[in-house]
Design a protein around this motif. Structure first.
Motif, short mmCIF file in Angstrom:
data_model
loop_
_atom_site.label_atom_id
_atom_site.label_comp_id
_atom_site.label_asym_id
_atom_site.label_seq_id
_atom_site.Cartn_x
_atom_site.Cartn_y
_atom_site.Cartn_z
N HIS B 186 0.78 -1.23 0.00
CA HIS B 186 0.00 0.00 0.00
C HIS B 186 0.81 1.29 0.00
O HIS B 186 0.68 2.12 0.90
N ARG B 270 -7.78 1.59 -4.86
CA ARG B 270 -7.18 1.09 -3.61
C ARG B 270 -7.62 -0.34 -3.36
O ARG B 270 -6.85 -1.15 -2.88
N HIS B 271 -8.86 -0.65 -3.70
CA HIS B 271 -9.33 -2.02 -3.58
C HIS B 271 -8.50 -2.96 -4.44
O HIS B 271 -8.11 -4.05 -4.01
N GLU B 631 -1.73 -4.42 10.94
CA GLU B 631 -1.84 -4.76 9.52
C GLU B 631 -2.10 -6.24 9.29
O GLU B 631 -1.34 -7.09 9.74
N GLN B 632 -3.16 -6.53 8.59
CA GLN B 632 -3.39 -7.90 8.14
C GLN B 632 -4.46 -7.89 7.06
O GLN B 632 -5.44 -7.17 7.13
N ILE B 643 -11.05 -9.93 2.44
CA ILE B 643 -12.22 -9.22 2.96
C ILE B 643 -11.84 -7.88 3.57
O ILE B 643 -12.66 -6.99 3.71
N ARG B 645 -10.66 -4.95 2.41
CA ARG B 645 -10.62 -4.57 1.02
C ARG B 645 -10.41 -3.08 0.79
O ARG B 645 -10.49 -2.60 -0.33
N SER B 646 -10.16 -2.33 1.86
CA SER B 646 -9.97 -0.89 1.71
C SER B 646 -9.06 -0.41 2.82
O SER B 646 -8.71 -1.17 3.73
N PHE B 647 -8.71 0.87 2.75
CA PHE B 647 -7.92 1.48 3.81
C PHE B 647 -8.71 1.62 5.10
O PHE B 647 -8.16 1.93 6.14
N ALA B 648 -10.03 1.39 5.02
CA ALA B 648 -10.82 1.43 6.25
C ALA B 648 -10.76 0.11 6.99
O ALA B 648 -11.03 0.05 8.19
N TYR B 650 -8.00 -2.29 6.21
CA TYR B 650 -6.58 -2.65 6.32
C TYR B 650 -5.92 -1.46 7.00
O TYR B 650 -5.73 -0.41 6.40
N HIS B 651 -5.59 -1.64 8.27
CA HIS B 651 -5.16 -0.50 9.07
C HIS B 651 -3.65 -0.31 9.06
O HIS B 651 -2.94 -1.00 9.76
N VAL B 652 -3.19 0.64 8.24
CA VAL B 652 -1.79 1.03 8.33
C VAL B 652 -1.70 2.04 9.47
O VAL B 652 -2.69 2.66 9.83
N PRO B 653 -0.53 2.18 10.07
CA PRO B 653 -0.46 3.05 11.25
C PRO B 653 -0.71 4.52 10.91
O PRO B 653 -0.38 4.97 9.82
N VAL B 654 -1.28 5.23 11.86
CA VAL B 654 -1.49 6.68 11.75
C VAL B 654 -0.52 7.37 12.71
O VAL B 654 0.15 6.73 13.51
#
Lengths: 330, 726, 267
Positions: B186, B270-271, B631-632, B643, B645-648, B650-654
């Motif tokens: 990503h 992004r999907h 992240e997973q 499943i 399937r989006s940045f909502a 798949y949590h990359v760090p903020v």
């Protein structure tokens, strides 16, 4: 995104008129949820009626001695309004836990109530989902349901409501003012606004076709000294809740006189913990009572295969939220 | 103004030379070039995991205003194909697409729509109706498919000594399996291209990490000469491995341009970033350790079970680190792969080390706990200056220094030996450590330098097909040229990311800085040597490049140079080393946790620019935080799609997830590694975060977390380890 | 006068070579003013990042300029007078067009980035009437009468503004793709702090003050809507702090001293 005609309504009458003449029209507020869902091909209106610029952008005094939030006022301005921060800090805190500064600047109060679930089966058009396409089945109930409901779900739908603001509103108590296309207004108790899925999961709320949310009526100022909104999530910001708890306490002479308690991330609607609220009224604010209340709150939990953790997490979160609300310097 | 001969350019913490363009929004990424008459393409993805397309109805899409073409396997041109079964995936591998009705995974491209506008293409893609015949037995569940595992072709199994004997002589043994999930790279810039086919020649403004490899992949896919392919990518909005390969969207865009005779712009969604690229695959790493009471390791095995696709092979070298990091006489490394109905995994930042170190450095912490030894002391006890796996000495290895200096800075002496014994209010507090290591390759790299004398000043332009994916290539190459030409860095221009420039290995694998800068150095040295030779000036004589040009009566001069690794490099194992220390606070109620602070020590040879190097380290650390925290990519068990399937989901760090970090570089110059003494630093940071945080969580809570990511829902259900006072 | 200086002086004029004109066309810089602005921005180290690479591109030499445009049929046309960076642009758009795609594909303002297109990353952040918003979830049709400011409009003429300079100094970016959004968000956050707005991590919501001095925790929470995958959040926080509070301390890297090295080796 499917093609749609864009209608910029100049006033409420125009908006209501447009809605009543097209069953496939959709009101457009801040667009933070609707435009996303249209890009995903989940929502497919053929007309958008822009209502965010209608004149419901104020916070005014109401008949209850409380305040009314304009339906088109955005979440940032609402949460940061001096009177909301002073008299309903629980609401401010919950609203500010949601999304991000950019999204809160866009999202309207009315739209916040109408957010749709984040269930991935709802979002992915190639998978079954009764909420998106009635009759296709629920993918989540036999699939991945770690993020799903533990209360009030049905065989047809196990999705949860994603709003934080609504959890605080459930704890505080509120009424939703809606306008019908025929011009009439009605007030809906907040707890009756959203619904459980039953066999009609495509319906998130009890709003009638074409109805427009114009205001949210709050009760007299409440829980302004002891409040906490706890949001458990996989990263520390910009994520939907695994479980959230809105806790408000009124304390007089060392005793709880009234408790407001609701959870998010656990049901198809903001989940008001009435039994626990009633239990706490008249009790001392201490760990033992908070724990007893959390046990009561979770009594009826029916976890799914993948979300058993939510029961323990829910209990612990209720205790933590109540403790932090109580220990807050008055 | 006179030119100084030795401008101290290398090592200076200068701002990025391209930085102003970036902060002003003027840097142009792949689809930001203004190309006349371009049209827009939108890919269509399969919605089954395995099977065959039996019918396609494109009529509704084609009838839409603005739609120019719908391309599916029925009307796609025939492209080059794989000769062998299950070929190895590499950075030059062809990317054929839409060649048959067969579907190998959920999200595989089954068509592409081209339209006059972006909105039209997006909508039309939704209207293409595809009917499938689904196979009943797709391989989509890792745990249930272990019996299907194969031994990878590129057999990487390794054994030294005797594992059984090693375990038998141990006082303590450990047998534990560590799980890491599918992850996706990503980068912030979506994979994107503007492609143009013109009389058999291809121009691709394409976001790529490796320009030369990309021209090869495109040429081979379309079976045209490599010289007819031009790849241009001056700015790349992040890669992390996902843009090493030439992915199928590139083929789709070129194919469409050829068919329509118009430039085609294609940006994947992004999907689609979950299926258009490689990914870090799910790994189960079984670790067996044996150690004597005094802390010396007697045995170490690292058996990795991963997955590849059903049509290509890729093996992440998770066990590599266990082969070289510690002194252990008995050592076994094995790999097995399950062919599954997903796309082929491929390198994501520090492939092998990022995941392998989570397993090894968690296991080392577990063994230290069993031995009641301090984890830093345990690692130092097993240090080695010889790479036992390669049977070569390390070119330099300052791991002990990293550990000791880091421990001092961090306040490691305040770590309680007894887990779950330090609390602050409602928080469990713990400290953790992990060693870090990352191979530092050096690959052949060329550059051209163009000199120009103007008003007594020499201006230099360096050209290479290298890329700057955020790593600072423009800046460190400019610094290198300034240093070796003896001119101010402001007089150096760097041009990158174009296949018409001299060939480099591209950005990846921590070889970028070393290879690029040595390539630039070689070009500068070659220019000076030639100018000196022409005038019979001794090689050692000090003279400014301005005077050299004047004596040669030249206003302009150009030279090329190529850098290659030395014999000494080949005779040594070249790695960067480091250590990471983390303090973690875990909420007793919610089990959410915060990484409060980290101290990271790195030994990576000469630091070319501490500002950009620091960025590389904290960048790696931040991605490491994502790896351990959230992240997973989850696989839907019934359908086989991702499943998350989006940045909502798949949590990359903020920003709020990231800790305060203190970074310490060790003063080091590794002249065996290369003439400039540097080593790679882009991946070092990520290799030590997950284990140091997991170990800190154990120290805080007594819960041993062997599966990433470590989420509140897992922590709340995890038991406290036996022997820990609850 | 060096060639670069000459170019800077003669920008946008007929003194440009054919190649140079072509470069400007490809960069979407059609008029003299925008060309002059661009050239003043770039250092010698970055100008020719463009210069020689694209001038000879066969793509541009051969694009079919005479293809008919009749296929650009538009459904549901909307007319919008878009005010971007102090310029009014009358546009006719497909009603579906987002503000983000309008900026990038119709106005060649590509500084605003598409990172997810679904409101989940913050790369497309712009200022609408001074407030930070996501252009990907904003329909252009709703922007009539709004004042839109993008990254290209933040600079004071050719000089980067204070926030842009701080990002440069503190290396608050790597690949640069989230940077426009980060900077727009930071600029808006300065105002929000001035106005005394609260965040989820604010201690007491009832205490209302203006001109807040944000803690690091507050900055991080309020900047969490802008994802940076390169992971330079710490530098971004540093850059923001410098402008917000005048605290210009540099990031915390250091080199181990000889004494430290000696001690570590011998202990």
């Amino acid at each position: 995104m499917r093609p749609f005609t864009y209608t910029g309504a100049k006033n409420t009458a125009e908006a209501l008129q447009a809605a009543s003449s097209n069953a496939n029209a959709h009101y457009l507020g801040g667009g933070t949820n609707l435009i996303d869902l249209m890009k995903e091909d989940v929502e497919r209106p053929d007309e958008l009626i822009e209502v965010a610029s209608l004149d419901y952008k104020k916070i005014t005094s109401n008949e209850n001695g409380g305040l009314t939030l304009g339906g088109m006022l955005n979440n940032s301005e609402t949460a940061n309004h001096r009177d909301i921060r002073t008299h309903y800090p629980l609401l401010s805190m919950a609203m500010l836990s949601a999304a991000t500064g950019q999204l809160r600047n866009m999202a309207t109060n009315g739209g916040n109530l109408l957010q749709r679930t984040r269930c991935p089966y709802f979002y992915e058009t190639s998978m079954p989902c009764n909420k998106r396409v009635p009759g296709t089945g629920c993918g989540a109930i036999k699939g991945m349901n770690a993020l799903h409901a533990i209360f009030g779900w049905s065989e047809d739908c196990v999705a949860v409501h994603p709003s934080d603001m609504c959890v605080a509103l459930a704890a505080i108590g509120a009424k939703v003012e809606v306008r019908h296309p025929n011009g009439s207004s009605r007030m809906v108790e907040f707890t009756d606004f959203h619904r459980l899925p039953g066999d009609r999961p495509e319906k998130d709320s009890n709003l009638l076709p074409g109805e427009l949310i114009t205001g949210i009526h709050l009760p007299k100022p409440i829980f302004s000294a002891h409040y906490y909104y706890l949001k458990v999530r996989e990263r520390s910001s910009y994520a939907f809740a695994l479980v959230s708890v809105a806790a408000g306490l009124q304390i007089q002479g060392g005793m709880i006189t009234k408790a407001g308690l609701a959870m998010g991330g656990v049901a198809h609607k903001p989940w008001k913990l009435v039994q626990a609220e009633n239990y706490l009224a008249g009790k001392m604010p201490n760990q033992a009572n908070f724990e007893a209340a959390s046990e009561l709150a979770m009594n009826e939990a029916r976890p799914l295969e993948g979300n058993k953790y939510k029961v323990e997490m829910g209990k612990k979160s209720i205790v933590s939220a109540l403790t932090q609300a109580y220990e807050r310097k008055a | 103004m006179t030119n100084t001969l030795k401008a101290p350019a290398v090592g200076a913490a200068i701002n990025r030379v391209e930085g102003k363009l970036k902060v002003m929004g003027m840097a142009k990424y792949a689809t930001e070039f203004s190309v006349e008459n371009k049209v827009y393409a939108q890919g269509i993805n399969s919605t089954i995991a395995k099977g065959e397309i039996i019918a396609i109805d494109t009529s509704e899409a084609e009838a839409l205003a603005g739609v120019l073409a719908v391309i599916t396997h029925k009307n796609a041109e025939k492209l080059n194909h794989f000769e062998e079964e299950m070929p190895l995936l590499a950075t030059t591998t062809i990317a054929p697409v839409l060649q048959s009705p067969k579907v190998n995974y959920y999200g595989e491209y089954v068509g592409v729509v081209v339209a006059e506008t972006f909105e039209q293409a997006q909508y039309a893609a939704r209207l293409v109706k595809i009917e499938y015949k689904e196979d009943s037995d797709p391989t989509i569940q890792f745990d249930e498919s272990k019996s299907k595992a194969i031994k990878p072709k590129g057999n990487s199994d390794y054994l030294r000594g005797d594992m059984e004997a090693g375990l038998a002589e141990a006082d303590e043994t450990l047998d534990a399996t560590y799980i890491t999930p599918i992850e996706h790279h990503h980068p912030m810039e979506l994979h994107a291209i503007i492609a143009s086919w013109d009389n058999g020649k291809v121009t691709a403004y394409s976001s790529q990490q490796m320009v030369n490899e990309s021209t090869i992949a495109i040429a081979d896919t379309f079976q045209i000469p490599k010289k007819d392919v031009r790849v241009i990518t001056p700015f790349v909005g992040g890669g992390f491995g996902s843009k090493l390969n030439t992915e199928r969207h590139v083929t789709l865009a070129i194919m469409a341009s050829k068919m329509l005779a118009r430039p085609v712009q294609m940006t994947v969604t992004r999907h689609q970033m979950f299926t258009n690229t490689g990914m870090r695959q799910h790994n189960a790493q079984r670790m067996q350790l044996g150690a004597k009471r005094d802390g010396s390791l007697t045995a170490l095995s690292h058996d990795t079970l991963s997955h590849t696709s059903t049509y290509q092979e890729y093996q992440e070298p998770c066990g590599m680190i266990s082969k070289m990091l510690y002194k252990v006489p008995n050592n076994q490394i094995t790999y097995r792969l399950i062919p599954m109905n997903f796309q082929t995994p491929f390198a994501m930042r520090a492939p092998g080390e990022a995941t392998g170190s989570f397993a090894l450095e968690s296991a080392m912490d577990e063994m230290a706990w069993k031995l009641k030894m301090d984890p830093v002391a345990f690692r130092i006890k097993n240090d080695t200056q010889i790479d036992l796996g390669a049977d070569k000495p390390f070119s330099s290895r300052l791991l002990i220094e990293c550990l000791r200096i880091g421990a001092d800075k961090f306040g490691w002496e305040n770590r309680p030996m007894q887990p779950r014994s330090k609390q602050e209010g409602n928080w469990h507090v713990g400290y953790g450590v992990s060693a870090a290591s990352r191979k530092s390759p050096y690959l052949k790299s060329s550059a051209k330098v163009l000199l120009k004398l103007e008003n007594e000043k020499v201006y230099a332009t360096v050209q290479m097909d290298a890329t700057d994916i955020g790593t600072g290539s423009y800046t460190i190459i400019a610094q290198t040229a300034a240093e070796y030409l003896g001119i101010p860095v402001e007089q150096v221009t760097v041009e990158l990311g174009d296949s018409k420039f001299p060939i480099t290995p591209g950005s990846g694998g921590s070889w970028g800085a070393t290879s690029y800068c040595n390539g630039a150095r070689a070009a500068c040295q070659s220019a000076i040597a030639t100018l000196k030779k022409n005038k019979n000036i001794g090689e050692d004589q000090e003279i400014t490049v301005a005077k050299l040009l004047k004596q040669n009566k030249l206003e302009k001069f150009e030279a090329e140079g190529t850098a290659v690794p030395s014999e000494a490099f080949k005779e040594h194992s070249v790695f960067s080393f480091g250590a990471n220390f983390s303090e973690v606070w875990v909420d007793k109620y919610t089990w959410m946790y915060r990484i409060k602070r980290m101290v990271n020590v790195g030994a990576a040879g000469t630091i070319l620019n501490p500002k950009t190097a620091y960025g590389q380290i904290i960048g790696g650390l931040t991605m490491g935080v994502g790896m351990v925290l959230s992240e997973q990519t989850r696989v839907e068990p019934n359908f086989g799609n991702f499943i998350t399937r989006s940045f909502a989901d798949y949590h990359v760090p903020v920003s709020l997830d990231m800790a305060n970090v203190e970074v310490i570089f060790l003063p080091e110059e590794d002249k065996i590694a290369n003439e400039m003494g540097m080593k790679g630093i882009g991946e070092l940071g990520i290799t030590s975060v997950a284990a140091s945080v997991a170990n800190a969580i154990f120290n805080a809570t007594g819960k041993r977390m062997r599966e990433l990511p470590i989420t509140p829902e897992k922590l709340i259900e995890a038991p406290v380890e036996p022997g820990v006072l609850a | 006068m060096g060639e670069l200086e000459k170019r800077k002086k003669n920008t946008g004029s007929d003194n440009l070579t054919e190649d140079e004109k072509k470069i400007f066309d490809q960069l979407g810089l059609k008029n003299g003013a925008s060309r002059r602005k661009f050239l003043k921005l770039v250092s010698s180290a970055s100008l020719s990042v463009y210069a020689s690479s694209y001038a000879t591109s066969p793509l541009f030499a051969n694009t079919a300029k005479d293809l008919p445009h009749h296929q650009r049929v538009m459904l549901n046309e909307v007319k919008v007078n878009l005010r971007v960076n102090d310029r009014l642009k009358p546009l006719t758009l497909d009603s579906r067009t987002s503000l983000l795609d309008t900026l990038r594909e119709h106005l060649a303002l590509t500084g605003t980035k598409k990172g997810c297109d679904h409101g989940q990353c913050g790369a497309c952040t712009v200022l609408v009437d001074g407030k930070r918003k996501l252009s990907c979830l904003t329909l252009a049709a709703t922007c009539e009468d709004r004042e839109i400011t993008t990254i290209e409009g933040l600079a004071d003429g050719n000089e980067p503004n204070a926030m842009q300079q701080a990002f440069l100094k503190h290396d608050g970016f790597q690949c640069g793709y989230c940077t426009s959004g980060q900077i727009c968000s930071s600029v808006a956050l300065l105002e929000e702090a001035k106005n005394g707005e609260a965040s989820y991590v604010t201690e007491d919501f009832r205490k209302i003050e203006t001109n807040l001095r944000l803690s690091e925790e507050e900055i991080r929470e309020r900047m969490s809507g802008n994802i940076c995958r390169c992971g330079v959040y710490n530098n971004i926080v540093q850059a923001f702090k410098e402008v917000h509070s005048g605290n210009d301390e540099m990031p915390s890297w250091e080199f181990a001293t000889k004494e430290q090295m000696k001690k570590a080796k011998n202990s």
